[in-house]
Design an enzyme around this catalytic site. Structure first.
Site, mmCIF file in Angstrom:
data_model
loop_
_atom_site.group_PDB
_atom_site.id
_atom_site.type_symbol
_atom_site.label_atom_id
_atom_site.label_comp_id
_atom_site.label_asym_id
_atom_site.label_seq_id
_atom_site.Cartn_x
_atom_site.Cartn_y
_atom_site.Cartn_z
ATOM 1 N N ARG A 133 1.221 14.469 13.128
ATOM 2 C CA ARG A 133 1.861 14.069 11.866
ATOM 3 C C ARG A 133 2.201 15.328 11.078
ATOM 4 O O ARG A 133 1.491 15.744 10.177
ATOM 5 C CB ARG A 133 0.960 13.083 11.110
ATOM 6 C CG ARG A 133 0.705 11.851 11.958
ATOM 7 C CD ARG A 133 -0.054 10.781 11.242
ATOM 8 N NE ARG A 133 0.744 10.039 10.300
ATOM 9 C CZ ARG A 133 0.308 8.962 9.661
ATOM 10 N NH1 ARG A 133 -0.900 8.507 9.869
ATOM 11 N NH2 ARG A 133 1.084 8.331 8.798
ATOM 12 N N ARG A 163 -8.717 0.072 5.025
ATOM 13 C CA ARG A 163 -7.873 1.064 4.352
ATOM 14 C C ARG A 163 -6.586 0.430 3.821
ATOM 15 O O ARG A 163 -6.006 0.934 2.851
ATOM 16 C CB ARG A 163 -7.477 2.178 5.331
ATOM 17 C CG ARG A 163 -8.593 3.124 5.682
ATOM 18 C CD ARG A 163 -8.077 4.271 6.507
ATOM 19 N NE ARG A 163 -6.770 4.663 5.983
ATOM 20 C CZ ARG A 163 -5.842 5.308 6.661
ATOM 21 N NH1 ARG A 163 -6.066 5.644 7.894
ATOM 22 N NH2 ARG A 163 -4.705 5.608 6.118
ATOM 23 N N LYS A 221 0.833 -1.214 0.000
ATOM 24 C CA LYS A 221 0.000 0.000 0.000
ATOM 25 C C LYS A 221 0.862 1.256 0.000
ATOM 26 O O LYS A 221 0.621 2.190 -0.764
ATOM 27 C CB LYS A 221 -0.922 -0.005 1.228
ATOM 28 C CG LYS A 221 -1.643 1.312 1.454
ATOM 29 C CD LYS A 221 -2.467 1.313 2.721
ATOM 30 C CE LYS A 221 -1.730 1.673 3.974
ATOM 31 N NZ LYS A 221 -1.536 3.109 4.240
ATOM 32 N N ASN A 222 1.861 1.268 0.868
ATOM 33 C CA ASN A 222 2.638 2.501 1.029
ATOM 34 C C ASN A 222 3.607 2.765 -0.126
ATOM 35 O O ASN A 222 4.182 3.843 -0.209
ATOM 36 C CB ASN A 222 3.380 2.508 2.371
ATOM 37 C CG ASN A 222 2.418 2.714 3.526
ATOM 38 O OD1 ASN A 222 1.246 3.060 3.323
ATOM 39 N ND2 ASN A 222 2.904 2.494 4.740
ATOM 40 N N ASP A 258 4.719 0.411 12.106
ATOM 41 C CA ASP A 258 3.463 -0.196 11.632
ATOM 42 C C ASP A 258 3.305 -1.656 12.080
ATOM 43 O O ASP A 258 2.282 -2.276 11.793
ATOM 44 C CB ASP A 258 3.361 -0.110 10.098
ATOM 45 C CG ASP A 258 3.020 1.298 9.631
ATOM 46 O OD1 ASP A 258 2.837 2.182 10.481
ATOM 47 O OD2 ASP A 258 2.943 1.502 8.399
ATOM 48 N N CYS A 297 -4.499 7.976 9.796
ATOM 49 C CA CYS A 297 -4.743 7.432 11.125
ATOM 50 C C CYS A 297 -4.310 8.408 12.192
ATOM 51 O O CYS A 297 -3.290 9.083 12.060
ATOM 52 C CB CYS A 297 -3.986 6.119 11.286
ATOM 53 S SG CYS A 297 -4.759 4.771 10.412
HETATM 54 C C1 UD1 Z 1 4.573 6.618 6.475
HETATM 55 C C2 UD1 Z 1 3.568 5.500 6.346
HETATM 56 C C3 UD1 Z 1 3.125 5.015 7.714
HETATM 57 C C4 UD1 Z 1 4.322 4.677 8.584
HETATM 58 C C5 UD1 Z 1 5.325 5.817 8.595
HETATM 59 C C6 UD1 Z 1 6.614 5.459 9.317
HETATM 60 C C7 UD1 Z 1 2.440 6.010 4.275
HETATM 61 C C8 UD1 Z 1 1.186 6.471 3.612
HETATM 62 N N1 UD1 Z 1 2.423 5.975 5.612
HETATM 63 O O1 UD1 Z 1 3.898 7.703 7.099
HETATM 64 O O2 UD1 Z 1 2.307 3.881 7.539
HETATM 65 O O3 UD1 Z 1 3.879 4.456 9.902
HETATM 66 O O4 UD1 Z 1 5.676 6.184 7.260
HETATM 67 O O5 UD1 Z 1 7.202 4.345 8.742
HETATM 68 O O6 UD1 Z 1 3.411 5.637 3.653
HETATM 69 N N2 UD1 Z 1 7.661 14.103 10.690
HETATM 70 C C9 UD1 Z 1 7.939 15.436 10.949
HETATM 71 N N3 UD1 Z 1 7.836 16.327 9.927
HETATM 72 C C10 UD1 Z 1 7.484 15.962 8.664
HETATM 73 C C11 UD1 Z 1 7.208 14.598 8.401
HETATM 74 C C12 UD1 Z 1 7.308 13.689 9.451
HETATM 75 O O7 UD1 Z 1 8.266 15.803 12.085
HETATM 76 O O8 UD1 Z 1 7.406 16.839 7.787
HETATM 77 C C13 UD1 Z 1 7.777 13.094 11.779
HETATM 78 C C14 UD1 Z 1 6.434 12.434 12.082
HETATM 79 O O9 UD1 Z 1 5.665 13.186 12.998
HETATM 80 C C15 UD1 Z 1 6.900 11.116 12.648
HETATM 81 C C16 UD1 Z 1 8.182 10.801 11.868
HETATM 82 O O10 UD1 Z 1 8.599 12.051 11.314
HETATM 83 O O11 UD1 Z 1 7.235 11.245 14.004
HETATM 84 C C17 UD1 Z 1 8.025 9.790 10.745
HETATM 85 O O12 UD1 Z 1 6.978 10.186 9.886
HETATM 86 P P1 UD1 Z 1 6.949 9.820 8.337
HETATM 87 O O13 UD1 Z 1 8.048 8.857 8.030
HETATM 88 O O14 UD1 Z 1 6.861 11.070 7.559
HETATM 89 O O15 UD1 Z 1 5.578 9.052 8.223
HETATM 90 P P2 UD1 Z 1 4.530 9.151 7.063
HETATM 91 O O16 UD1 Z 1 5.231 9.354 5.757
HETATM 92 O O17 UD1 Z 1 3.447 10.083 7.462
#
Ligand code: UD1
Length: 430
Positions: free
Chosen positions: A122, A397, A22-23, A305, A117
């Site tokens: 986030r 989802r 999915k991701n 995850d 979620c």
């Molecule tokens: C993606 C995955 C999710 C998984 C996560 C971590 C998708 C759609 N979702 O989420 O299933 O749990 O990776 O493997 O692919 N952060 C910041 N600033 C930013 C972006 C992130 O501070 O601009 C922080 C977040 O709050 C979090 C950490 O970085 O603590 C990791 O987040 P991130 O890797 O970006 O997760 P997602 O891409 O949202």
């Protein structure tokens, strides 16, 4: 509202075919709009998030042809709008991939702020920092992120946190920016690599994906391609833990064992036996589970995850385990539900202290988010007696045919619509 009716107690045994990730599918589908030529994407999981994304693309003029359940042809030559803001798109996290894809191709994007979620704050500051470094002006107004650029120029970007989403978004924009971009402290997840491979198959020049330094030489335009998405590491891991939790014997097929190493390592530590072949992993849980410690980390560490799934297993082990969540601060919400099933867990901040119990007992529980929802289903399958899992739309989802795949492993689980259906299920199962 749909629910899962479950009677627990059967060890799950057999083989299960894992679908596309999915991701990886989400950014790849979004990135398909970066060319005017047709793109065929295969091995797409038929889950809610990917379908929402495809529907949103149709709304801005992208032509989508479904070749079969897992393959679509995408043609974005008739895109007429850079605003992506439907009711559905606001509910999913991956909406933000449209910003990168539209900004790269049209230098303009207006996209609803991401949902997804509720597992903690986030932030998207790293995405915005990257877009700005590449020459875009970015503002947040009326619930939309608006990004616009006269010219996009390569840049040297150091990520303050390791972020999958930000790495992917910056990679998309940099692929079509003038000059070279270097992303330092990049995420190394398999889906980051998959997107880089996909973009390269369209003519992009991206090197180093899978390491923490990604180098991207921008190209003027991208062309059509045909691409198959990698298998889903988290779906595979969920079924591997299903074997541990139900004391079963499951072979997950169509996987890349290398992507599952952190999961395999923990299953071995807690006493499961593992057999690996080129594209399959068998997990046998013949002995009582042992306690351990685990901390979630970016890849190749143990995935956040998979945190609920391992906690559900550890709560049935002998001794005391410590689970530390280092990625999202609000990811232990399911623990209250698990306690209702008999678990002995205490959460302090980002740590769960898990004292193993001999068994779970069935209860009415609700899924607080996607992965925790799946983990609670596994707990219910191990529990003595009947359970009802509500809010399964979260699970839908990200897991295709979850209950059908579990049924094929011997699980007593059915999708029902009401309390009356639940009674019928009980009468039928006896
Ligand atoms: C993606 C995955 C999710 C998984 C996560 C971590 C998708 C759609 N979702 O989420 O299933 O749990 O990776 O493997 O692919 N952060 C910041 N600033 C930013 C972006 C992130 O501070 O601009 C922080 C977040 O709050 C979090 C950490 O970085 O603590 C990791 O987040 P991130 O890797 O970006 O997760 P997602 O891409 O949202």
């Amino acid at each position: 509202m749909e629910q899962y009716a479950i009677k627990g107690g059967n060890p799950l045994v057999g083989e299960v075919e894992i679908g596309g990730a999915k991701n990886a599918a989400l950014p790849i589908i979004a990135a398909s709009i970066m060319t005017d030529e047709s793109v065929q994407v295969d091995n797409i999981p038929d889950v809610r998030d990917t379908n929402v994304l495809l529907d949103a693309m149709q709304e801005i003029g992208v032509m989508i042809k479904r070749n079969n359940r897992h393959s679509v042809s995408i043609n974005a030559s008739q895109v007429h709008d850079y605003v992506v803001d439907g009711d559905n798109i606001r509910k999913i996290r991956a909406s933000y991939y449209f910003i990168g894809a539209l900004l790269a191709k049209y230098k303009n994007a207006e996209v609803a702020l991401p949902g997804g979620c509720d597992i903690g704050c986030r932030a998207i500051d790293q995405h915005i920092k990257g877009f700005r470094a590449l020459g875009a002006e970015v503002v947040i107004e009326y619930g939309l992120i608006k990004a616009h650029a006269e010219r996009l120029r390569g840049s040297h970007i150091y990520m303050d946190v390791v972020s999958v989403g930000a790495t992917i978004n910056i990679m998309m924009v940099a692929a079509m920016a003038e000059g070279t971009t270097i992303i330092e402290n990049a995420a190394k997840e398999p889906h980051v690599v998959d997107l880089a491979n996909f973009l390269n198959s369209m003519g992009a020049n991206i090197k180093g994906a899978g390491t923490d330094v990604i180098r991207i030489k921008g190209v003027h335009s991208l062309h059509g391609t045909e691409y198959a998405i990698i298998p889903d590491q988290i779906e595979a891991g969920t079924f591997m833990f299903a074997a541990a939790i139900t004391k079963g014997d499951i072979t997950v097929k169509n996987v890349i064992p290398k992507h599952l190493e952190s999961i395999t390592a923990k299953l071995l530590e807690i006493g499961c036996e593992i057999e690996e072949s080129d594209d399959a992993v068998r997990v046998v849980a013949a002995k009582p589970l042992r306690h351990t410690q685990v901390k979630t980390l970016p890849y190749p560490g143990f995935p956040t995850d998979m945190q609920p799934q391992i906690t559900v297993a550890l709560a049935l082990s002998t001794g005391t385990s410590i689970v530390t969540e280092s990625i999202f601060e609000n990811r232990f919400k399911y623990v209250d539900e698990l306690i209702r099933m008999g678990a002995n867990i205490k959460v302090e901040g980002n740590t769960a202290i898990v004292n193993g119990v001999a068994k779970y007992t069935g209860a009415s529980i609700s899924a607080p988010d996607l992965r925790a929802g799946a983990a609670l289903v596994l707990a219910a399958l191990a529990a003595e007696g009947y359970s009802c899992v509500e809010d399964i739309h979260y699970i839908q989802r990200g897991y295709e045919d979850f209950h059908l795949k579990l049924q094929s492993l011997g699980a007593q689980i059915e999708k029902v619509d009401s309390g009356r259906d639940m009674q019928k299920f009980k009468l039928k199962i006896g």
